[in-house]
Design an enzyme around this catalytic site. Sequence first.
Site, mmCIF file in Angstrom:
data_model
loop_
_atom_site.group_PDB
_atom_site.id
_atom_site.type_symbol
_atom_site.label_atom_id
_atom_site.label_comp_id
_atom_site.label_asym_id
_atom_site.label_seq_id
_atom_site.Cartn_x
_atom_site.Cartn_y
_atom_site.Cartn_z
ATOM 1 C CG ASP A 330 34.536 -25.746 -70.129
ATOM 2 O OD1 ASP A 330 33.684 -26.623 -69.952
ATOM 3 O OD2 ASP A 330 35.286 -25.716 -71.122
ATOM 4 C CD GLU A 367 32.614 -30.973 -73.597
ATOM 5 O OE1 GLU A 367 32.202 -30.256 -74.505
ATOM 6 O OE2 GLU A 367 33.668 -30.694 -72.959
ATOM 7 C CD GLU A 368 36.596 -29.574 -71.496
ATOM 8 O OE1 GLU A 368 36.836 -29.393 -72.696
ATOM 9 O OE2 GLU A 368 36.091 -28.698 -70.765
HETATM 10 ZN ZN LIG Z 1 32.960 -27.681 -71.424
#
Ligand SMILES: [Zn+2]
Length: 681
Positions: A330, A367-368
């Site tokens: 991720d 994004e996180e």
């Molecule tokens: Zn992600």
Amino acid sequence: MIMKPCTFLLAIATSYLLLLVNATPKSTYHSLFISNSLSDNASIANHLQILTRRPHIAGSEANAEAAVYVRSVLTSFNIPTHFASYQVSLTLPLSRSLVLTNSPAPETATNFTLRQEIYKGDPYADVADQAVPTFHAYAKSGAATGPVVYANYGREEDYLTLTQIGINVSGVVIYSDRKDCGGAGKARWFPDDKWLPPSGVQVGSVFLGKGDPTTPGWPSCGECERLTHDEVEKRGDVPLIPSLPVSGEDGDKILKSIGGPVAKDDWQGSQDAPTYRVGPGPGILHLNYTGQDIIATIQNVIGVIEGEEEPDRFVILGNHRDAWSYGAVDPNSGTAALLEVAERLRKLQKRGWKPRRTIILCNWDAEEYGLIGSTEWVEENREILASRAVAYLNVDAAVGGPEGFQTSATPQLDELIKRATQQIKDPDNSSQTIYDSWTGSSSSPVIGRLGGGGSDYAAFLQHVGIPAAGIFFGSTGYPVYHSLYDDFTWMQNFGDPMFQRHVAAASVWGLVALWLADEEFIPFDYVSYVKELQLSFKVLENEISNKDINLTPILTSIKEFEKAAIMIKNQRKKLEASKGWTTKKEDHYFKVRELNDRLMMAERAFTDRDGLFGMSWYKHLIYGRSKHNGYGSQSFPGIDDAVIIAKDTKTVESWLRVQHEVWRVSRVIKQVSLVLSGQLT
Ligand SMILES: [Zn+2]
């Protein structure tokens, strides 16, 4: 007399030339795109290794370096690429401490180190210190002291259980239970096995909104209007009590300090774990957290392959780059897949392929923290995207293990995704297709929906109403999620040793994009959407037991939607059949374009200017955030939330609001029918 044969010859020559120019049909390129000759698992592994050599949180120098890498790779494929940068409000931990006292005796105290241990042979040991100390982004700064209480997963229903026994919470500690991340009691973990090591911590964000919290609804560009810290808190999207994430090992120690009544069966841990009790105390936790608000520059990388016939129609592929640590799963398995798609498109271009519509490759930042990079970009480009975007195809993490293919999508994309997986071999079983493995023994595969706000599709779909999809290989609950151990070694040993799952992810992602970009008619099937709404309606009917609520408006509007969906399907068939026979070439082009516009704009009509009640950024009334289930994916979030409140408060007004939400949903579905049929009333 002499002229005629010449004209005749000329005519042959012209059509012969045309034949040469159009020698390769688009479908040939599409087959080539998914063939072994174009895929390159070694190159994917190489990209991933480079992207993950240092921890690269949003706003860091390492992540800016990774942005330069992505841009240089896209540029090397002859794809014009630029940065879309924003100045956004992020948070970093300044100080953290967690002390447990009164356990097992009043005089003992445990001061937790809050560190993830470097493992034996860790090739990244020398850069591990560059990882951000474990924390919750946007957590409240402050101190909390009190007897410990066990709250299971801390879901709404879990807190309700605690409220019933009169407990008031002043701070939160989240730990990773071995039941979920530790191989259910097996004493093996990374690097010997795929499981999370005892000191592993899941870092994350506790911000509930989308985008930069200080610029809700507008882009964070240079000098812009910005909310103050207090104003952000007043909006209700950040918690008002401090919190910290801790490891399973620390969680165990804290759990052992809790006495009181035994927790319910479904609150218990793995079989070898001691019995969990609810508390409060006798263990006492002292939590201290100070965060720092910073304004950081983030970079989205945007590559554009311009369409030949319809350059003003966009098919957008997106993935984020920033990670809490190394981000091998991720999100950089997705970034590596994005670069693989780009490389294969370059190979097609070298063989003469040009897309009909424009393909945009996006690599998001931050994004996180709360889908910030994608959200700021969508907010800045809102109107142009609303009038030109055909679809947004998201891949966050591409591969997290061997558990197979999964997808979530808006329903007009269902058939397209199924069709793509029917053409691509299962990376773990070459005797069958991805579709076969995905479907298994059921009659049709499971497709998730995009109700929650888990990744970068949110702004596209929920704010603007652009059809969207996401794909992933593996189990979403892979054990090293958001920890220091999500590194290249884990991917190489457990996630995808041969990188064939990455190859397959790039194939599905790219093929769906190619069809959307190249097919004369946008391959959307609204009959699937109708079926999905009919299913959602049944769920709603069961949920609402109150006989005074009239659900007929939704049923009626779904019936109209069905008529419109069938009508546009027939219009398309007719237009296809007439091609080259009864219509002139330009006339045909404009007729196709007009029909495609209706297909493209239909999803926009599910949005409503006022948005969801109390959350006006969420414009889509079918798929959006539900206040009571952040990651959920149910339809009709506005009705759902109203029903939960009505069932709780049991007042006449609250049931009237349910009825109002029912009417609102029925009205947007009616708008969709009108857009699809293209008829004014
Ligand atoms: Zn992600």
